[in-house]
Motif scaffolding. Structure first.
Motif, short mmCIF file in Angstrom:
data_model
loop_
_atom_site.label_atom_id
_atom_site.label_comp_id
_atom_site.label_asym_id
_atom_site.label_seq_id
_atom_site.Cartn_x
_atom_site.Cartn_y
_atom_site.Cartn_z
N GLU A 1 -30.16 -25.11 19.35
CA GLU A 1 -29.80 -26.47 19.72
C GLU A 1 -30.85 -27.45 19.24
O GLU A 1 -32.04 -27.10 19.13
CB GLU A 1 -29.64 -26.61 21.24
CG GLU A 1 -28.50 -25.80 21.82
CD GLU A 1 -28.43 -25.94 23.33
OE1 GLU A 1 -29.49 -26.21 23.94
OE2 GLU A 1 -27.34 -25.77 23.90
N ALA A 2 -30.39 -28.66 18.96
CA ALA A 2 -31.29 -29.76 18.62
C ALA A 2 -31.29 -30.75 19.77
O ALA A 2 -30.24 -31.07 20.33
CB ALA A 2 -30.84 -30.44 17.33
N HIS A 3 -32.46 -31.23 20.14
CA HIS A 3 -32.61 -32.18 21.25
C HIS A 3 -33.35 -33.43 20.75
O HIS A 3 -34.47 -33.32 20.24
CB HIS A 3 -33.39 -31.55 22.39
CG HIS A 3 -32.78 -30.30 22.94
ND1 HIS A 3 -31.74 -30.29 23.82
CD2 HIS A 3 -33.06 -29.00 22.68
CE1 HIS A 3 -31.41 -29.06 24.12
NE2 HIS A 3 -32.19 -28.24 23.44
N PRO A 4 -32.75 -34.60 20.86
CA PRO A 4 -31.40 -34.85 21.35
C PRO A 4 -30.35 -34.44 20.32
O PRO A 4 -30.61 -34.53 19.11
CB PRO A 4 -31.39 -36.36 21.59
CG PRO A 4 -32.39 -36.89 20.61
CD PRO A 4 -33.45 -35.85 20.49
N PRO A 5 -29.20 -33.99 20.78
CA PRO A 5 -28.17 -33.57 19.82
C PRO A 5 -27.44 -34.77 19.23
O PRO A 5 -26.88 -35.59 19.94
CB PRO A 5 -27.23 -32.73 20.69
CG PRO A 5 -27.39 -33.28 22.07
CD PRO A 5 -28.80 -33.76 22.18
N GLN A 6 -27.50 -34.93 17.92
CA GLN A 6 -26.80 -36.01 17.25
C GLN A 6 -26.63 -35.62 15.78
O GLN A 6 -27.39 -34.80 15.26
CB GLN A 6 -27.55 -37.34 17.39
CG GLN A 6 -28.99 -37.31 16.92
CD GLN A 6 -29.75 -38.57 17.32
OE1 GLN A 6 -29.74 -38.96 18.47
NE2 GLN A 6 -30.41 -39.18 16.33
N PRO A 7 -25.65 -36.20 15.12
CA PRO A 7 -25.38 -35.79 13.74
C PRO A 7 -26.44 -36.24 12.75
O PRO A 7 -26.61 -35.61 11.70
CB PRO A 7 -24.02 -36.43 13.42
CG PRO A 7 -23.92 -37.57 14.37
CD PRO A 7 -24.64 -37.16 15.61
N PHE A 8 -27.18 -37.34 13.08
CA PHE A 8 -28.20 -37.85 12.17
C PHE A 8 -29.46 -38.13 12.97
O PHE A 8 -29.42 -38.43 14.17
CB PHE A 8 -27.75 -39.15 11.47
CG PHE A 8 -26.46 -39.00 10.72
CD1 PHE A 8 -26.46 -38.42 9.46
CD2 PHE A 8 -25.26 -39.44 11.26
CE1 PHE A 8 -25.27 -38.28 8.76
CE2 PHE A 8 -24.08 -39.31 10.57
CZ PHE A 8 -24.07 -38.72 9.31
N TYR A 9 -30.59 -38.06 12.26
CA TYR A 9 -31.88 -38.40 12.87
C TYR A 9 -32.57 -39.43 12.01
O TYR A 9 -32.46 -39.41 10.77
CB TYR A 9 -32.75 -37.15 13.03
CG TYR A 9 -32.17 -36.19 14.02
CD1 TYR A 9 -32.47 -36.30 15.37
CD2 TYR A 9 -31.29 -35.20 13.60
CE1 TYR A 9 -31.90 -35.44 16.30
CE2 TYR A 9 -30.71 -34.34 14.52
CZ TYR A 9 -31.02 -34.46 15.86
OH TYR A 9 -30.45 -33.61 16.77
N VAL A 10 -33.26 -40.33 12.67
CA VAL A 10 -33.86 -41.48 11.99
C VAL A 10 -35.31 -41.17 11.64
O VAL A 10 -36.02 -40.47 12.37
CB VAL A 10 -33.78 -42.72 12.91
CG1 VAL A 10 -34.40 -43.94 12.24
CG2 VAL A 10 -32.34 -42.98 13.27
N VAL A 11 -35.72 -41.68 10.48
CA VAL A 11 -37.12 -41.53 10.06
C VAL A 11 -38.05 -42.04 11.16
O VAL A 11 -37.79 -43.07 11.79
CB VAL A 11 -37.35 -42.29 8.74
CG1 VAL A 11 -38.85 -42.35 8.40
CG2 VAL A 11 -36.59 -41.62 7.61
N LYS A 12 -39.11 -41.26 11.43
CA LYS A 12 -40.12 -41.52 12.46
C LYS A 12 -39.65 -41.19 13.87
O LYS A 12 -40.41 -41.34 14.81
CB LYS A 12 -40.63 -42.97 12.41
CG LYS A 12 -41.40 -43.29 11.14
CD LYS A 12 -42.02 -44.68 11.21
CE LYS A 12 -42.82 -44.96 9.94
NZ LYS A 12 -43.46 -46.29 9.98
N ASP A 13 -38.39 -40.75 13.99
CA ASP A 13 -37.95 -40.21 15.28
C ASP A 13 -38.56 -38.83 15.49
O ASP A 13 -39.15 -38.24 14.57
CB ASP A 13 -36.42 -40.12 15.34
CG ASP A 13 -35.79 -41.44 15.77
OD1 ASP A 13 -36.55 -42.38 16.09
OD2 ASP A 13 -34.55 -41.51 15.78
N SER A 14 -38.39 -38.31 16.69
CA SER A 14 -38.84 -36.96 17.02
C SER A 14 -37.67 -36.17 17.56
O SER A 14 -36.79 -36.73 18.22
CB SER A 14 -39.98 -36.99 18.06
OG SER A 14 -41.10 -37.66 17.56
N LEU A 15 -37.67 -34.88 17.27
CA LEU A 15 -36.66 -34.00 17.82
C LEU A 15 -37.26 -32.63 17.99
O LEU A 15 -38.34 -32.34 17.46
CB LEU A 15 -35.41 -33.93 16.93
CG LEU A 15 -35.53 -33.08 15.65
CD1 LEU A 15 -34.22 -32.38 15.39
CD2 LEU A 15 -35.93 -33.95 14.47
#
Length: 700
Positions: free
Chosen positions: A234-248
């Protein structure tokens, strides 16, 4: 003859009694029974007695048996001691009533004991006891066999051991639930067998051993080994795209015991910064998108599983979309929408203004200003692969507003009045100022702020502010609003007084009209002086009946605390508003104190009553004078001599008359003392006249 008859009668009675006893004896039965319970529990090393009760015969023969083995015999009340078996002499005692006593009874004396009693001519009687000897259960422990239990194996067992103790009952528990014999659980003498163990058999097992003298419980935690199962990635937070400089974080979990070890592989390389199946990605970059593979391994079962997940990274536009509207060329309205950055750029549009127009990052539409646009809201739609967002904007004419006013004093001692007129509208309104019919411009007396919303007026005299009316007008392309402003001198609109519970402290509060020019307040008082912290009086210059200033407050103040009042005295307070040296009308007077004072009608009543009181006093004085004059005339009446016998009796008796007897205005008694002149002795005394009755009063 009479004696013979009595002899025969007694003989008949004796024979009847003898016959009765003989008949009853033929039906006597020897009975022996436990004096208490027939099942006796005893602690090893203690003394215990198997008590019996005998009826139907006296002094029967007693025989005790342990099972079928005779351990002691005796005839009750025999002169010979009981005969105890040699190996039991240290333990057994036969009591006088036939009971059997055990001294320091050993553990192995647990058995059935039977007592038989016999009496010549009677049937044998017997009763049986069950004696159970117990020990305190100590040092109870549990163990598993085998040590490691795997899911799918045939069985595993739990066994208990103890240092000492006799178990009467054993109860097994799993996670505090009592177990029973079944297809899954099999209870043995000193153990529990679990057939075909599963992972659900992991938990806490406990055994409770009991006897009448102790209860001991032991437990053990058992883990059934299994897995790993199919991994869950699983990816947290679950979303189809991730933004530059975000964390997951990527988590990889699978059921297993022991917990399987995990590792993450990206681009053919093992990532070292993982912890218990979790991979944290911070400060994401576009280049970090791709396929991540998790590998799980159970070190005991040697099972291995893998699973992959794809991460897409995009650059999100900064912040949120921003909408605005501006005036252009004093004729048009320009609606703007912007959302900067992002990969790809966000697509922006005002669908309600023009359906087909759109733009990336920044977008604007210019339309002619008209009343149709007044107070109408338009939404900007911002579309991005990562996020869909929006903002809205409303153009409107200036709304009704209330001017705000503030008064200060500058370093030169001038009064500075700042008036602010703000109407929160879009596009922003421009404010124009006027005094009477004249337009106000920047200068020495007037200063307008850069955004035109504030006007500062300076002057030494309060009349500079109150002689003229001011006005402000807020205007944009869609309309305008105008407000008249009438400044007024220092004044107070409302005031109140609040004492504390003891009446030693008060708080004065007051309000000022919105457009009143006030730079300060004088707090004034009449009445006695205030008290200091040590209880002494604080003297303030001035008469206590004249208002004197005790505090001075700035123009922003709306309350004042006054300390150290005497609750038994009366004080009066008022507030004087000021614009520098100019004083306004004082507030209403607030009084506090124990006395209520005299009202106007009361004072008038006192003034009218003074002449009446003087007249009554004059009348009372005349009466007193007349009474005294009459008393004086009566005191000059002729006095007659008193006989010597009377005088002698008067002088010989003690004076018991109270000293505070008052004549109360009555006539004095005549004087009966004898005259001493010899020439008077031959004179015939005058006729005796009885004195009037005398009343005396005793003052207590």
């Amino acid at each position: 003859m009479r004696l013979l008859w009595e002899h025969n009668r007694l003989k008949s009675v004796f024979l009847a009694i003898l016959f009765s006893f003989t008949f009853q004896g033929a039906h006597f039965n020897l009975v022996v029974s436990p004096s208490g319970t027939s099942v006796v529990n005893a602690l090893a090393g203690s003394n215990v007695t198997l008590g019996v009760t005998i009826s139907g015969a006296t002094d029967p023969a007693v025989a005790w048996f342990k099972g079928k083995l005779s351990v002691g015999t005796w005839t009750i009340n025999s002169i010979f001691p009981p005969d105890i078996a040699t190996s039991y002499k240290d333990v057994l005692r036969i009591e006088k009533d036939g009971s059997l006593t055990f001294i320091n009874v050993p553990l192995y004396f647990t058995s059935d004991y039977t007592v038989e009693m016999t009496k010549s001519g009677l049937e044998k009687a017997s009763t049986t006891f069950t004696l159970k000897i117990f020990e305190i259960i100590q040092n109870l422990t549990l163990s598993t066999q085998p040590d490691l239990v795997k899911e799918g194996s045939n069985q595993f067992s739990l066994n208990y051991s103890m240092l000492q103790g006799v178990v009467e009952q054993q109860i097994w528990y799993f996670n505090d639930i009592e177990l029973k014999n079944s297809l899954h659980y099999l209870m043995e003498e000193k153990g529990l067998v679990i057939l075909k163990p599963k992972r659900s058999d992991t938990g806490r097992y406990a055994v409770s051993l009991r006897n009448p003298f102790s209860r001991v419980t032991a437990h053990i935690d058992v883990t059934v080994l299994y897995g790993p199962d199919e991994p869950i990635v699983e990816a947290h937070p679950p979303q189809p795209f991730y933004v530059v400089k975000d964390s997951l974080s990527l988590s990889c979990q699978a059921a297993g015991a022991p917990q399987p070890t995990s590792k993450w592989v990206y681009g053919g390389e093992v990532l070292s910064d993982t912890l218990e199946g979790t991979l944290n990605l911070t400060d994401l970059k576009i280049s970090q998108g791709g396929v991540y593979t998790c590998t799980l391994l159970n070190a005991v079962t040697k099972e291995k599983r893998e699973k992959s997940v794809t991460i897409n990274v995009y650059e999100r536009p900064l912040g949120s979309p921003v909408c605005s509207v501006l005036s252009v060329n004093n004729a048009d309205l320009k609606y703007q929408c912007g959302w900067i950055g992002g990969t790809p750029h966000a697509q922006l549009s005002f669908p309600a203004l023009k359906n087909t127009s759109s733009g990336a990052e920044n977008f604007s539409l210019t339309v002619p200003a008209s009343n149709d646009l007044n107070k109408k809201t338009f939404i900007c739609i911002a579309d991005h692969p990562v996020e869909q967002n929006k903002c809205n904007v409303t153009a409107s004419s200036p709304l009704k507003f209330l001017p705000a006013m503030r008064t200060t004093v500058d370093t030169n001692g001038k009064i500075v009045v700042t008036i602010q007129c703000i109407s929160d509208v879009s596009p922003q309104a421009v404010v124009s100022w006027s005094r009477g019919s004249e337009t106000v411009t920047n200068g020495t007396t007037y200063q307008i702020s850069n955004d035109t919303t504030q006007l500062k007026i300076s002057g030494y005299n309060i009349s500079n502010f109150t002689l003229q009316n001011y006005s402000c007008t807020c205007r944009n392309l869609l309309g305008s609003q105008r407000r008249e402003i009438q400044l007024q001198g220092p004044s107070i609109s409302d005031s109140s007084l609040f004492p504390n519970q003891d009446g030693t402290i008060i708080t004065l509060t007051w309000e000022v009209p919105p457009m009143s020019v006030v730079t300060g307040f004088d707090i004034q008082m009449t009445g006695p002086d205030l008290l200091s912290t040590n209880g002494r009086t604080i003297h303030i210059k001035g008469s206590p009946n004249v208002y004197r200033t005790i505090q001075q407050k700035p123009g922003s103040a709306r309350s004042a605390d006054i300390f150290r009042l005497d609750p038994n005295l009366t004080y009066r307070f008022r507030i004087i508003p000021k614009a520098r040296m100019t004083e306004g009308e004082p507030s209403v007077v607030h009084r506090i104190g124990s006395g209520d004072g005299l009202s106007g009608p009361a004072i008038a009543g006192i003034a009218a009553g003074i002449p009446c009181v003087l007249f009554l006093l004059l009348l009372l004085g005349g009466l007193i004078y007349l009474t005294a004059h009459c008393k004086k005339n009566k005191s000059h009446q002729t006095r007659y001599p008193v006989p010597r016998t009377i005088e002698k009796a008067r002088t010989s008796q003690p004076d018991i008359t109270p000293r505070n007897l008052l004549p109360a205005g009555l006539k004095s008694l005549p004087d009966y003392r004898l005259q001493q002149a010899s020439s008077e002795k031959s004179v015939t005394p005058p006729t005796f006249v009885p004195p009037p009755p005398v009343r005396v009063a005793t003052t207590v």
